[in-house]
Structures are given as structure tokens and as C-alpha cells.
Design an enzyme around this catalytic site. Structure first.
Site, PDB file in Angstrom:
ATOM      1  N   ALA A 111      61.668  22.513  -6.394  1.00 40.81           N
ATOM      2  CA  ALA A 111      62.647  23.055  -5.444  1.00 40.81           C
ATOM      3  C   ALA A 111      63.990  22.312  -5.540  1.00 40.81           C
ATOM      4  O   ALA A 111      63.982  21.105  -5.766  1.00 40.81           O
ATOM      5  CB  ALA A 111      62.096  22.947  -4.026  1.00 40.81           C
ATOM      6  N   ASP A 180      61.024  16.844 -12.968  1.00 36.65           N
ATOM      7  CA  ASP A 180      62.332  16.441 -12.435  1.00 36.65           C
ATOM      8  C   ASP A 180      62.093  15.834 -11.044  1.00 36.65           C
ATOM      9  O   ASP A 180      62.442  16.430 -10.027  1.00 36.65           O
ATOM     10  CB  ASP A 180      63.203  17.714 -12.353  1.00 36.65           C
ATOM     11  N   CYS A 232      68.528  12.541 -11.781  1.00 34.02           N
ATOM     12  CA  CYS A 232      69.982  12.457 -11.604  1.00 34.02           C
ATOM     13  C   CYS A 232      70.330  11.048 -11.136  1.00 34.02           C
ATOM     14  O   CYS A 232      71.159  10.839 -10.269  1.00 34.02           O
ATOM     15  CB  CYS A 232      70.504  13.539 -10.664  1.00 34.02           C
TER      16      CYS A 232
HETATM   17  N1  SAM Z   1      63.984  20.634 -10.188  1.00 38.49           N
HETATM   18  C1  SAM Z   1      64.742  20.985  -8.982  1.00 38.49           C
HETATM   19  C2  SAM Z   1      65.907  21.875  -9.371  1.00 38.49           C
HETATM   20  O1  SAM Z   1      66.371  21.786 -10.509  1.00 38.49           O
HETATM   21  O2  SAM Z   1      66.343  22.697  -8.556  1.00 38.49           O
HETATM   22  C3  SAM Z   1      65.184  19.742  -8.242  1.00 38.49           C
HETATM   23  C4  SAM Z   1      64.028  18.817  -7.894  1.00 38.49           C
HETATM   24  S1  SAM Z   1      64.444  17.426  -6.860  1.00 38.49           S
HETATM   25  C5  SAM Z   1      65.235  16.344  -7.954  1.00 38.49           C
HETATM   26  C6  SAM Z   1      62.884  16.664  -6.623  1.00 38.49           C
HETATM   27  C7  SAM Z   1      61.880  17.476  -5.808  1.00 38.49           C
HETATM   28  O3  SAM Z   1      60.606  16.843  -5.878  1.00 38.49           O
HETATM   29  C8  SAM Z   1      62.196  17.579  -4.323  1.00 38.49           C
HETATM   30  O4  SAM Z   1      62.366  18.936  -3.983  1.00 38.49           O
HETATM   31  C9  SAM Z   1      60.942  16.997  -3.637  1.00 38.49           C
HETATM   32  O5  SAM Z   1      60.586  17.727  -2.474  1.00 38.49           O
HETATM   33  C10 SAM Z   1      59.890  17.144  -4.696  1.00 38.49           C
HETATM   34  N2  SAM Z   1      58.750  16.235  -4.643  1.00 38.49           N
HETATM   35  C11 SAM Z   1      58.735  14.929  -4.288  1.00 38.49           C
HETATM   36  N3  SAM Z   1      57.501  14.427  -4.410  1.00 38.49           N
HETATM   37  C12 SAM Z   1      56.704  15.424  -4.863  1.00 38.49           C
HETATM   38  C13 SAM Z   1      55.305  15.525  -5.185  1.00 38.49           C
HETATM   39  N4  SAM Z   1      54.484  14.482  -5.056  1.00 38.49           N
HETATM   40  N5  SAM Z   1      54.834  16.724  -5.629  1.00 38.49           N
HETATM   41  C14 SAM Z   1      55.663  17.788  -5.756  1.00 38.49           C
HETATM   42  N6  SAM Z   1      56.986  17.746  -5.453  1.00 38.49           N
HETATM   43  C15 SAM Z   1      57.491  16.585  -5.011  1.00 38.49           C
END
Ligand code: SAM
Length: 306
Positions: A111, A180, A232
Site C-alpha cells: 500500500a 518495499d 526510500c
Molecule cells: N510499495 C508501496 C507503494 O509503492 O505504493 C509503498 C509501501 S510503504 C514503503 C511500506 C508499507 O509496508 C506500508 O504501507 C506498511 O503498512 C506496510 N507494512 C509494514 N509492515 C508490514 C508487514 N509486516 N506486512 C505487510 N505490510 C507491512
């Protein structure tokens, strides 16, 4: 907005090829009074772009470049999902992962889904994307975003990726993973004030611990052949150090791929092979600060000394 002295990077516009073509988008902006200068021949052309002018990027296909601070959030093409407002560096992971048509792909921390829709465009909506995220609010945004972008070939789950079972037959054909994960965000140029953007050693350690865990978990999917890891962040603790630690732990099962040799900014030389990683920054690449590494499973014969 960015404070005084904050570096300015161009406005990048990714053409969503699920809905339209580069030529049609170029024509649309010409009708809006912009003049199209063609494909950029150098970074200098991007750096000096101003007024109502735009270019095709010199590194990435389907990416248009407008002057800094151009705001398209109210633009008709954005509202209809024909264009995605996505920084150039953040287009690297899906582009470099480069999944072949019809493959099964995991987007582990997905997300709000900009990279997911990019993956879907590369796959031409064929194949299957399994996307995960923990955050319900970000997932809701992502759903809207993906609908708008015309992405159909995905399954979205609110789930901790660390609890997704690699042995589940559902994932037996997953050959590509985009990872990511959450990071310090220290590469985001618009984060202010600057002092607050500097993460403490403790926070970096906690993030790096999570990033190592989630990268190891991703590599444990039995059929995975290729993985793109990105952040990032500008901190080596979350970047080169994570990649090095996990490669070491994996023995000779995975190796770094020397992607995009013409990309001007490489990984910090902290271990042999680190130059295979890519970095991005406002000064060197006119983007947000960013890091990408592509890992590939070693074929058996490569492990046999000749
Ligand atoms: N890839 C996305 C984009 O390009 O739009 C951005 C991702 S953002 C850098 C990192 C995401 O990892 C956040 O939305 C967060 O909610 C999620 N996240 C954190 N820990 C996680 C976990 N254990 N499993 C799945 N998602 C996780």
C-alpha cells in the site's frame, strides 16, 4: 511543501499503459499548452527543465518529466487513472524486477499500491499479483487507486507478510517478489523539519531488524527466482547492510544482479558486489533518495566450481 533550500526534483508522470499510450498522453498535454521536447538526452536537460515544457525520461520508458512543483493532482488524466504521479526512483523496483507475462508475483508491503499498478502494467494484467499490507487505511486507498488504474489481476490481503506461509500451495508458482518495506523515509526530500527526519540509532536498528526478517522471509518462498528490495531511505543500515546480511545468511542460494549498468548512482562500496545495488538522490539522479537491489536465485550449476 518543501522549505527554503530544500532540493527540488522534477515532477515525474508515469503513463499507465493499462489505460492509455505514451503518444496519447503527450498529445493531451500538448493540447493543454505544454510543449514536448522529446526524449531527454542528458540529466542536464532534466535539471534545467522549466516553464510549460516536458520531456520523455532518458532512463525509464513511459515516464514523462515536468518542471518541479508542477501539480497534476486535479488533472483529468490523473483522476481517471491514465497517469500515475510517481517519483522516478520509485519506478525502478517494478521496472528492474521485470516479471515476464503471466507470472505470479508477490508485492509484500504494497500500500498505497503505486508499485503494484506498475507491476500490473508490466504484466499487462495477465498473471497474478498477491499484494499484502498491514494498514487498513492505506489498503482502502490502494483499492481505489488500483480500480482507477484498471488493475484487475490482483488479490489484496490485509495481512502481516511475515505470517504468509511460503509453503501454501497458493504461492507455489510465485517466481517474483517486490519488497518495499517500511523504512525511515530519510530519502524523502519534502520531509520537514530536517532534524526530525534524522532517525535515531535505535530506530534504524529496529527498522533494519524488520527489513532483514522480511527479506529472509521473502526469499523462503520455494519458487522465487528474482526479488527487488527497495527503500526510500538513505541509510546504509536499511540498505546495503540489510542486503549483505541476508545474502550471507542465505549462503550461495541467491546473488545480487548487476542491474542497469548505465544508472549513474551505485550502492555504497560496503561489501564486494555492493556496486550492483542502485542508489538515487536529488543531486545525482534528480529524484527522491532511494535504494534498490535485485536478487536472483543461483542456478545449481553456478554453485559447482568449474
Ligand atoms: N510499495 C508501496 C507503494 O509503492 O505504493 C509503498 C509501501 S510503504 C514503503 C511500506 C508499507 O509496508 C506500508 O504501507 C506498511 O503498512 C506496510 N507494512 C509494514 N509492515 C508490514 C508487514 N509486516 N506486512 C505487510 N505490510 C507491512
Amino acid at each position: 511543501g518543501a522549505g527554503p533550500g530544500a532540493p527540488r526534483v522534477p515532477r515525474y508522470v508515469r503513463v499507465n499503459t493499462l489505460k492509455t499510450r505514451v503518444d496519447d498522453v503527450v498529445d493531451f498535454f500538448k493540447r493543454q499548452g505544454y510543449s514536448f521536447l522529446g526524449k531527454a538526452g542528458s540529466m542536464e536537460e532534466l535539471r534545467t527543465l522549466s516553464g510549460k515544457k516536458f520531456l520523455l525520461d532518458l532512463h525509464l520508458p513511459e515516464l514523462l518529466v515536468f518542471p518541479p512543483q508542477t501539480d497534476f493532482h486535479d488533472n483529468r488524466l490523473y483522476m481517471s487513472g491514465h497517469i500515475i504521479l510517481q517519483d522516478k526512483a520509485s519506478c525502478l523496483p517494478a521496472f528492474l524486477l521485470s516479471p515476464v507475462a503471466s507470472s505470479h508475483v508477490i508485492d509484500a508491503c504494497a500500500a498505497p499500491g503505486n508499485k503494484t499498478s506498475h507491476l500490473a502494467a508490466i504484466l499487462k494484467n495477465k498473471g497474478q499479483i498477491f499484494a499484502f499490507d498491514l494498514d487498513a487505511k492505506r489498503l482502502a486507498t490502494m483499492n481505489t487507486m488500483l480500480m482507477r488504474a484498471g488493475v484487475t489481476s490482483f488479490k489484496l490481503a490485509q495481512q502481516d507478510f511475515l505470517t504468509v506461509d511460503p509453503q501454501d500451495p497458493k504461492y507455489s508458482k510465485v517466481t517474483y517478489i517486490l519488497l518495499d518495506p517500511s523504512c525511515s523515509g530519510s530519502g524523502m526530500v519534502n520531509r520537514l523539519p530536517v532534524e526530525e527526519a534524522a532517525p535515531s540509532a535505535e530506530r534504524l536498528q529496529a527498522l533494519a531488524g524488520f527489513q532483514r526478517k522480511v527479506l529472509s522471509h521473502a526469499l523462503s518462498f520455494p519458487a522465487v527466482q528474482r526479488l527487488a528490495y527497495s527503500t526510500c531511505s538513505v541509510h546504509r543500515e536499511e540498505n546495503e547492510d540489510v542486503v549483505q546480511a541476508v545474502l550471507q545468511e542465505q549462503g550461495s542460494a541467491f546473488r545480487l544482479v548487476n542491474v542497469f549498468p548505465s544508472w549513474p548512482c551505485r550502492g555504497l562500496a560496503t561489501f564486494p558486489g555492493a556496486e550492483c545495488c542502485l542508489r538515487a538522490s536529488p543531486t545525482a539522479t534528480l529524484t527522491q533518495g532511494f535504494f534498490v537491489a535485485v536478487l536472483e536465485r543461483c542456478r545449481d550449476q553456478d554453485a559447482v566450481p568449474s
